[in-house]
Structure formats: structure tokens, C-alpha cells
Design an enzyme around this catalytic site. Structure first.
Site, PDB file in Angstrom:
ATOM      1  CG  HIS A  55      11.179  -2.714   4.295  1.00 44.02           C
ATOM      2  ND1 HIS A  55       9.816  -2.562   4.292  1.00 44.02           N
ATOM      3  CD2 HIS A  55      11.430  -3.916   4.853  1.00 44.02           C
ATOM      4  CE1 HIS A  55       9.257  -3.621   4.849  1.00 44.02           C
ATOM      5  NE2 HIS A  55      10.217  -4.459   5.198  1.00 44.02           N
ATOM      6  CB  ILE A  56      12.355   2.413  -0.171  1.00 43.19           C
ATOM      7  CG1 ILE A  56      11.685   1.711  -1.365  1.00 43.19           C
ATOM      8  CG2 ILE A  56      13.108   3.663  -0.610  1.00 43.19           C
ATOM      9  CD1 ILE A  56      10.528   2.493  -1.970  1.00 43.19           C
ATOM     10  CB  SER A  57      12.907   3.835   4.682  1.00 47.38           C
ATOM     11  OG  SER A  57      11.869   2.987   5.164  1.00 47.38           O
ATOM     12  CB  ALA A 113       1.523  -0.195   6.253  1.00 43.08           C
ATOM     13  NE  ARG A 146       2.932  10.383   1.703  1.00 43.03           N
ATOM     14  CZ  ARG A 146       3.378   9.538   2.616  1.00 43.03           C
ATOM     15  NH1 ARG A 146       4.383   9.857   3.403  1.00 43.03           N
ATOM     16  NH2 ARG A 146       2.838   8.343   2.743  1.00 43.03           N
ATOM     17  N   PRO A 163       0.788  -1.227   0.000  1.00 40.29           N
ATOM     18  CG  PRO A 163      -0.171  -1.167   2.108  1.00 40.29           C
ATOM     19  CD  PRO A 163       0.513  -2.080   1.151  1.00 40.29           C
ATOM     20  CG  ASN A 164      -0.191   4.340   1.306  1.00 39.55           C
ATOM     21  OD1 ASN A 164      -1.197   4.850   0.827  1.00 39.55           O
ATOM     22  ND2 ASN A 164      -0.178   3.821   2.526  1.00 39.55           N
ATOM     23  CG  ASP A 208      -0.799 -17.640   7.777  1.00 36.08           C
ATOM     24  OD1 ASP A 208       0.231 -17.893   8.439  1.00 36.08           O
ATOM     25  OD2 ASP A 208      -1.921 -17.472   8.288  1.00 36.08           O
ATOM     26  CE1 TYR A 257       9.265   4.892   2.600  1.00 39.50           C
ATOM     27  CE2 TYR A 257       8.413   7.102   3.025  1.00 39.50           C
ATOM     28  CZ  TYR A 257       8.513   5.771   3.377  1.00 39.50           C
ATOM     29  OH  TYR A 257       7.880   5.310   4.500  1.00 39.50           O
ATOM     30  CD  GLU A 262      10.590  -7.901   5.335  1.00 42.57           C
ATOM     31  OE1 GLU A 262      11.083  -8.911   5.894  1.00 42.57           O
ATOM     32  OE2 GLU A 262      10.035  -6.981   5.953  1.00 42.57           O
ATOM     33  CG  ASN A 313       8.317  -2.190  -0.062  1.00 40.56           C
ATOM     34  OD1 ASN A 313       7.823  -2.300   1.063  1.00 40.56           O
ATOM     35  ND2 ASN A 313       8.915  -1.091  -0.477  1.00 40.56           N
ATOM     36  NE  ARG A 338      10.551   5.513   8.345  1.00 42.22           N
ATOM     37  CZ  ARG A 338       9.513   5.359   7.541  1.00 42.22           C
ATOM     38  NH1 ARG A 338       9.458   4.330   6.717  1.00 42.22           N
ATOM     39  NH2 ARG A 338       8.534   6.228   7.567  1.00 42.22           N
TER      40      ARG A 338
HETATM   41  O1  CA2 Z   1      10.677   1.739   3.206  1.00 39.63           O
HETATM   42  C1  CA2 Z   1       9.775   1.082   2.674  1.00 39.63           C
HETATM   43  O2  CA2 Z   1       9.855   0.626   1.541  1.00 39.63           O
HETATM   44  C2  CA2 Z   1       8.493   0.811   3.455  1.00 39.63           C
HETATM   45  O3  CA2 Z   1       8.061  -0.518   3.198  1.00 39.63           O
HETATM   46  C3  CA2 Z   1       7.463   1.831   3.008  1.00 39.63           C
HETATM   47  C4  CA2 Z   1       6.166   1.826   3.801  1.00 39.63           C
HETATM   48  C5  CA2 Z   1       6.396   1.841   5.308  1.00 39.63           C
HETATM   49  O4  CA2 Z   1       5.175   1.561   5.963  1.00 39.63           O
HETATM   50  C6  CA2 Z   1       7.428   0.820   5.696  1.00 39.63           C
HETATM   51  O5  CA2 Z   1       7.717   1.003   7.032  1.00 39.63           O
HETATM   52  C7  CA2 Z   1       8.728   0.947   4.933  1.00 39.63           C
HETATM   53  C8  CA2 Z   1       5.306   3.025   3.481  1.00 39.63           C
HETATM   54  C9  CA2 Z   1       5.123   3.352   2.044  1.00 39.63           C
HETATM   55  C10 CA2 Z   1       4.654   4.747   1.920  1.00 39.63           C
HETATM   56  O6  CA2 Z   1       4.591   5.077   0.577  1.00 39.63           O
HETATM   57  C11 CA2 Z   1       4.997   6.325   0.198  1.00 39.63           C
HETATM   58  C12 CA2 Z   1       4.255   6.908  -0.778  1.00 39.63           C
HETATM   59  C13 CA2 Z   1       4.641   8.174  -1.239  1.00 39.63           C
HETATM   60  C14 CA2 Z   1       5.748   8.783  -0.755  1.00 39.63           C
HETATM   61  C15 CA2 Z   1       6.466   8.179   0.215  1.00 39.63           C
HETATM   62  C16 CA2 Z   1       6.083   6.938   0.683  1.00 39.63           C
END
Ligand code: CA2
Length: 150
Positions: free
Chosen positions: A101-103, A78, A21, A13-14, A88, A26, A99, A75, A108
Site C-alpha cells: 500500500h502506498i499509504s 479497495a 489527487r 482499482p483507481n 482465495d 499518495y 502486499e 496493491n 487512516r
Molecule cells: O495506499 C494504497 O496504496 C491503497 O491501497 C490505495 C487505495 C485505498 O483504498 C487503500 O486503502 C490504500 C485507494 C487507491 C485510490 O487511488 C487513487 C487514485 C488517484 C489519486 C489518489 C488515489
């Protein structure tokens, strides 16, 4: 090993909003740019690059990968921290799982520190920024070439 089976790159998601942003966390790349980077890095395998904001859709794609994929790079965003259902589903996949994660989730807030998915991942990459996708893809191709299982 069947080298024609695709590597699934699944995004939670997202992540479809990347590049818009929090670039200090990111980076500036959009998900479409990351997909292009992955296709460049995938010289030996077809790639299924997908994103969904829906947990059910991600689970269906993990099932699809279990039936017809060679490796999974995920990835879960959340859902990493909440989804026993994704955990599962991944348990049913016999091949390597990275797995991603960008960050660096460990730098964090505490809510981002405990990923359920790490329990079933062959490897975890975090904190390399969008570059992590290309790194993951190259590592996955090495794993598949050497017959690594989950
Ligand atoms: O660092 C990552 O790749 C995460 O999986 C990104 C997730 C966060 O919940 C994880 O802790 C780490 C959040 C993605 C948010 O997506 C964004 C969308 C637009 C701009 C920045 C982030």
C-alpha cells in the site's frame, strides 16, 4: 527456482488515476512513473506490471501468475478490504506475495484497517509512498534468490 519467470506487479482499482489527487497521501507519481521505477529496480527478473479496476481481471492475472510467475507484488487497493475472491486466488499461489500500500492504511479511517489479503501475504509494505514499489521489488528479488515460499 526459474529466474526467467516474471514477477507480477498487480494494481487494483483507481490506481490508474494516481498523481492526480490527494498527493499528501499518495504522492505525486503517476502509475506510469511507478512502473518505470519498478523496471529500473528489476535487474534480475522480467516484470509484468498491470492495473485493473475489475476484480475479475485481477483474479485472472493471479491465476496467470500461479501458472507462470515467480512472485506477486499486489496493491489490491479497495479490494484489500472486501475481496474474499482475491484472497482465495492468492491462496493458490505457492511463491512469495508482497502486499503493498502506498499509504499507511493503519493511520487512516477504520474501513482501511483490516486487509483480507494480509492473511496470505508473505510480507506487507505500507506507508512508504510510491517508493514502496521499488522497495518491494528489491525485497521480492531477495526472497526469490533465497527460495522463500509464501
Ligand atoms: O495506499 C494504497 O496504496 C491503497 O491501497 C490505495 C487505495 C485505498 O483504498 C487503500 O486503502 C490504500 C485507494 C487507491 C485510490 O487511488 C487513487 C487514485 C488517484 C489519486 C489518489 C488515489
Amino acid at each position: 527456482m526459474d529466474i526467467e519467470k516474471p514477477i507480477y506487479i498487480l494494481n487494483g482499482p483507481n490506481l490508474n488515476r494516481l498523481g492526480r489527487r490527494e498527493p499528501e497521501i499518495y504522492g505525486h507519481a503517476t502509475l506510469a512513473e511507478i512502473e518505470a521505477q519498478c523496471r529500473d529496480a528489476a535487474d534480475r527478473h522480467p516484470v509484468e506490471f498491470r492495473q485493473s479496476n475489475s476484480e475479475a481481471q485481477l483474479i485472472d492475472w493471479i491465476h496467470e501468475a500461479t501458472d507462470s510467475g515467480s512472485g506477486i507484488i499486489i496493491n489490491p487497493a479497495a479490494f484489500s478490504f472486501t475481496s474474499i475472491a482475491i484472497l482465495d486466488a492468492l491462496k493458490m499461489f505457492a511463491g512469495p506475495i508482497i502486499e503493498l500500500h502506498i499509504s499507511n492504511i493503519h493511520r487512516r479511517e477504520a474501513i482501511y484497517h483490516h486487509s483480507l489479503v494480509s492473511k496470505v501475504a508473505t510480507a506487507v509494505i505500507a506507508g512508504l509512498g510510491p517508493t514502496g514499489y521499488g522497495v518491494a521489488l528489491r525485497a521480492m528479488q531477495e526472497m526469490l534468490a533465497s527460495g522463500t515460499k509464501r
